[in-house]
Design a protein around this motif. Structure first.
Motif, PDB file in Angstrom:
ATOM      1  N   LEU A  52       3.999  -4.030  -5.352  1.00 32.85           N
ATOM      2  CA  LEU A  52       3.034  -3.616  -6.366  1.00 32.85           C
ATOM      3  C   LEU A  52       1.817  -4.536  -6.454  1.00 32.85           C
ATOM      4  O   LEU A  52       0.854  -4.209  -7.140  1.00 32.85           O
ATOM      5  N   THR A  53       1.840  -5.657  -5.716  1.00 36.66           N
ATOM      6  CA  THR A  53       0.659  -6.522  -5.732  1.00 36.66           C
ATOM      7  C   THR A  53      -0.435  -6.018  -4.798  1.00 36.66           C
ATOM      8  O   THR A  53      -1.592  -6.358  -4.990  1.00 36.66           O
ATOM      9  N   THR A  54      -0.074  -5.215  -3.784  1.00 38.37           N
ATOM     10  CA  THR A  54      -1.094  -4.717  -2.856  1.00 38.37           C
ATOM     11  C   THR A  54      -1.062  -3.207  -2.664  1.00 38.37           C
ATOM     12  O   THR A  54      -1.976  -2.657  -2.055  1.00 38.37           O
ATOM     13  N   SER A  55      -0.030  -2.562  -3.149  1.00 37.95           N
ATOM     14  CA  SER A  55       0.064  -1.113  -3.004  1.00 37.95           C
ATOM     15  C   SER A  55      -0.116  -0.464  -4.367  1.00 37.95           C
ATOM     16  O   SER A  55      -0.105  -1.129  -5.399  1.00 37.95           O
ATOM     17  N   THR A  56      -0.231   0.842  -4.360  1.00 40.49           N
ATOM     18  CA  THR A  56      -0.383   1.570  -5.616  1.00 40.49           C
ATOM     19  C   THR A  56       1.000   1.978  -6.135  1.00 40.49           C
ATOM     20  O   THR A  56       1.940   2.149  -5.342  1.00 40.49           O
ATOM     21  N   PRO A  57       1.121   2.138  -7.440  1.00 37.22           N
ATOM     22  CA  PRO A  57       2.414   2.592  -7.981  1.00 37.22           C
ATOM     23  C   PRO A  57       2.864   3.920  -7.365  1.00 37.22           C
ATOM     24  O   PRO A  57       4.060   4.103  -7.131  1.00 37.22           O
ATOM     25  N   ILE A  58       1.952   4.812  -7.061  1.00 40.39           N
ATOM     26  CA  ILE A  58       2.340   6.092  -6.474  1.00 40.39           C
ATOM     27  C   ILE A  58       2.909   5.892  -5.067  1.00 40.39           C
ATOM     28  O   ILE A  58       3.920   6.502  -4.707  1.00 40.39           O
ATOM     29  N   ASN A  59       2.295   5.022  -4.258  1.00 37.44           N
ATOM     30  CA  ASN A  59       2.826   4.760  -2.919  1.00 37.44           C
ATOM     31  C   ASN A  59       4.213   4.122  -3.002  1.00 37.44           C
ATOM     32  O   ASN A  59       5.118   4.488  -2.248  1.00 37.44           O
ATOM     33  N   VAL A  60       4.361   3.171  -3.908  1.00 35.80           N
ATOM     34  CA  VAL A  60       5.658   2.507  -4.072  1.00 35.80           C
ATOM     35  C   VAL A  60       6.719   3.534  -4.470  1.00 35.80           C
ATOM     36  O   VAL A  60       7.831   3.542  -3.937  1.00 35.80           O
ATOM     37  N   THR A  61       6.363   4.410  -5.382  1.00 38.55           N
ATOM     38  CA  THR A  61       7.300   5.445  -5.823  1.00 38.55           C
ATOM     39  C   THR A  61       7.627   6.420  -4.700  1.00 38.55           C
ATOM     40  O   THR A  61       8.793   6.792  -4.504  1.00 38.55           O
ATOM     41  N   ASP A  78       3.160  -1.538   1.083  1.00 35.69           N
ATOM     42  CA  ASP A  78       3.956  -0.401   1.557  1.00 35.69           C
ATOM     43  C   ASP A  78       5.118  -0.888   2.414  1.00 35.69           C
ATOM     44  O   ASP A  78       6.235  -0.360   2.329  1.00 35.69           O
TER      45      ASP A  78
END
Length: 175
Positions: A58-67, A125
């Motif tokens: 979550l420090t370099t990706s978006t919450p949607i990508n992480v999800t 990611d």
């Protein structure tokens, strides 16, 4: 910092759980000793790895990508189950995992197939991918090798090993 956040989170959880788990720990100390290796692996994969990787993601990706990457867990469960635990699956298991993959792909495309050619991955990611793999291994270990312990004692043992493993990483992160 993400690793320190993970460490502090699990220290607090362990302290809150300890009064409820302590009797089970004392009563089952022989079982805890006998299964120390598997409990350590579980603590490393869940407490120390999964959560830390997710926070790092979550420090370099978006919450949607992480999800969305996390939504691919069923696929990784099948691959790791077959490859490392010799698990056989029914066709509906495979269909369910593929349906998850189709759903993730559809969301990524937003209804426009050409968007797949524009996908760009960031380090976060990859961290989330590592988290998903760690969680899949943890899930299979829990299913195949769960020590016969009361749930609070089992969780506390995992928290303790995960916290111990996280301390040097947190010190490194802060320094």
């Amino acid at each position: 910092p993400p690793i320190t956040l993970n460490l502090v989170r699990w220290i607090i959880a362990g302290l809150l759980l300890a009064p409820y788990a302590w009797r089970g720990v004392v009563a089952h100390r022989d079982t805890l000793r006998r299964h120390a290796g598997i409990l350590t692996a579980m603590g490393l994969l869940s407490i120390a790895s999964y959560n830390a990787f997710q926070y790092l993601a979550l420090t370099t990706s978006t919450p949607i990508n992480v999800t969305l990457i996390g939504a691919s867990t069923p696929l990784f469960l099948l691959i790791i189950g077959a490859g490392f635990f010799r698990e056989r699956f029914r066709s509906w298991h495979v269909a369910g995992a593929l349906l998850c993959l189709v759903g993730v792909t559809f969301v990524l495309m937003r209804g426009e197939p050409q968007r797949l050619t524009q996908l760009a991955f960031v380090p976060g990611d990859l961290y989330m991918l590592a988290a998903t793999v760690a969680w899949s291994f943890y899930t299979w270990l829990l299913r195949k090798n769960r020590p016969d312990l009361p749930l609070p004692a089992l969780l506390l043992a995992q928290i303790v090993t995960g916290v111990i493993a996280s301390i040097p990483l947190s010190v490194w992160e802060i320094s």
